[in-house]
Design an enzyme around this catalytic site. Structure first.
Site, PDB file in Angstrom:
ATOM      1  N   ASN A  81       0.806  -1.223   0.000  1.00 49.89           N
ATOM      2  CA  ASN A  81       0.000   0.000   0.000  1.00 49.89           C
ATOM      3  C   ASN A  81       0.837   1.270   0.000  1.00 49.89           C
ATOM      4  OD1 ASN A  81      -1.729  -2.041   2.171  1.00 49.89           O
ATOM      5  ND2 ASN A  81      -2.657  -1.430   0.224  1.00 49.89           N
ATOM      6  N   VAL A  88       1.176   6.890   0.767  1.00 47.69           N
ATOM      7  CA  VAL A  88       0.480   5.719   1.282  1.00 47.69           C
ATOM      8  C   VAL A  88      -0.985   5.751   0.845  1.00 47.69           C
ATOM      9  CG1 VAL A  88      -0.194   4.446   3.359  1.00 47.69           C
ATOM     10  CG2 VAL A  88       2.003   5.627   3.282  1.00 47.69           C
ATOM     11  N   CYS A  89      -1.469   4.625   0.378  1.00 49.94           N
ATOM     12  CA  CYS A  89      -2.877   4.500   0.014  1.00 49.94           C
ATOM     13  C   CYS A  89      -3.632   4.015   1.248  1.00 49.94           C
ATOM     14  CB  CYS A  89      -3.042   3.510  -1.135  1.00 49.94           C
ATOM     15  SG  CYS A  89      -4.741   3.332  -1.702  1.00 49.94           S
ATOM     16  N   ILE A  90      -4.292   4.950   1.923  1.00 48.79           N
ATOM     17  CA  ILE A  90      -4.986   4.610   3.158  1.00 48.79           C
ATOM     18  C   ILE A  90      -6.205   5.529   3.295  1.00 48.79           C
ATOM     19  CG2 ILE A  90      -3.573   6.189   4.556  1.00 48.79           C
ATOM     20  CD1 ILE A  90      -3.703   4.105   6.814  1.00 48.79           C
TER      21      ILE A  90
END
Length: 226
Positions: A81, A88-90
């Site tokens: 991620n 960051v993919c969050i």
């Protein structure tokens, strides 16, 4: 200016609280309250990134806390991620409100009740439990799913490399027993301004001045190399 002052006051209080914690090392970039240099320390001994000192950066706008901050690893890590540029993919960093296209509920996304600690603890949880159904780094996602031992080796290499970023004189925490990281709302006290904040130079949070700071840093690096 009032909006910027409110954001700065909120951030200063969050900074003072986080500087008491042992699972991170936080400082301001060029004394700018809108730019944070954070060493994120992985204390979970069951983590693939255990004992890492992961250099990260968070930036904030004058709309904070109504707009989410940005977060990135200054040195990207090998994780499903984490994009190659360290972002960051969050969900918690996504704009407030429900997104039908992504399927993210409003409760999963940013809200003004969240704070820096919520983001950092969410990132720590993501390190240990990647979301591989929609990876930002496809190869890392496949390796995590199908070749866990090889993935753990990659993570260990990131940790070993990260130890070079531990500041001189900084002592890494050891033998600390803590409850597993959980995401929690920002403390209500963060909404109250402190009289001691009036004399603090909060720096600038405008996009133009942040860009100028970056250009100065790049020019400085070029001068050193030459």
């Amino acid at each position: 200016m009032a909006k910027a002052g409110g954001a700065a006051a909120r951030l200063m209080q969050e900074l003072q609280q986080l500087q008491k914690e042992k699972w991170l090392n936080v400082d301001l970039i060029r004394d700018n309250i809108f730019r944070w240099d954070i060493g994120l320390i992985v204390l979970n001994q069951d983590s693939a990134f255990k004992n890492g000192y992961l250099k990260t950066e968070m930036t904030f706008s004058e709309e904070y806390p109504y707009a989410p901050p940005t977060f990135r690893f200054q040195i990207p890590i090998y994780h499903p991620n984490v994009y190659p540029d360290g972002r960051v993919c969050i969900s918690i960093l996504h704009q407030p409100g429900e997104d039908l296209m992504s399927g993210e509920a409003a409760s999963e996304r940013w809200s003004p009740l969240q704070g820096v600690e919520s983001v950092l603890r969410s990132v720590l949880l993501l390190l240990d439990d990647p979301e591989i159904n929609s990876p930002a780094h496809v190869d890392a996602g496949v390796m995590y799913r199908d070749h866990r031992a090889e993935y753990n080796k990659k993570a260990a290499e990131c940790v070993e490399r990260s130890k070079k970023d531990i500041p001189e004189g900084f002592v890494m925490p050891t033998n600390i027993v803590e409850a597993p990281p959980t995401v929690k709302d920002a403390d209500d006290d963060f909404w109250n301004e402190d009289d001691d904040l009036e004399d603090f130079d909060f720096g600038s949070g405008t996009d133009e001045e942040l860009q100028e700071d970056d250009e100065e840093e790049e020019n400085g690096s070029d001068d050193e190399e030459s």
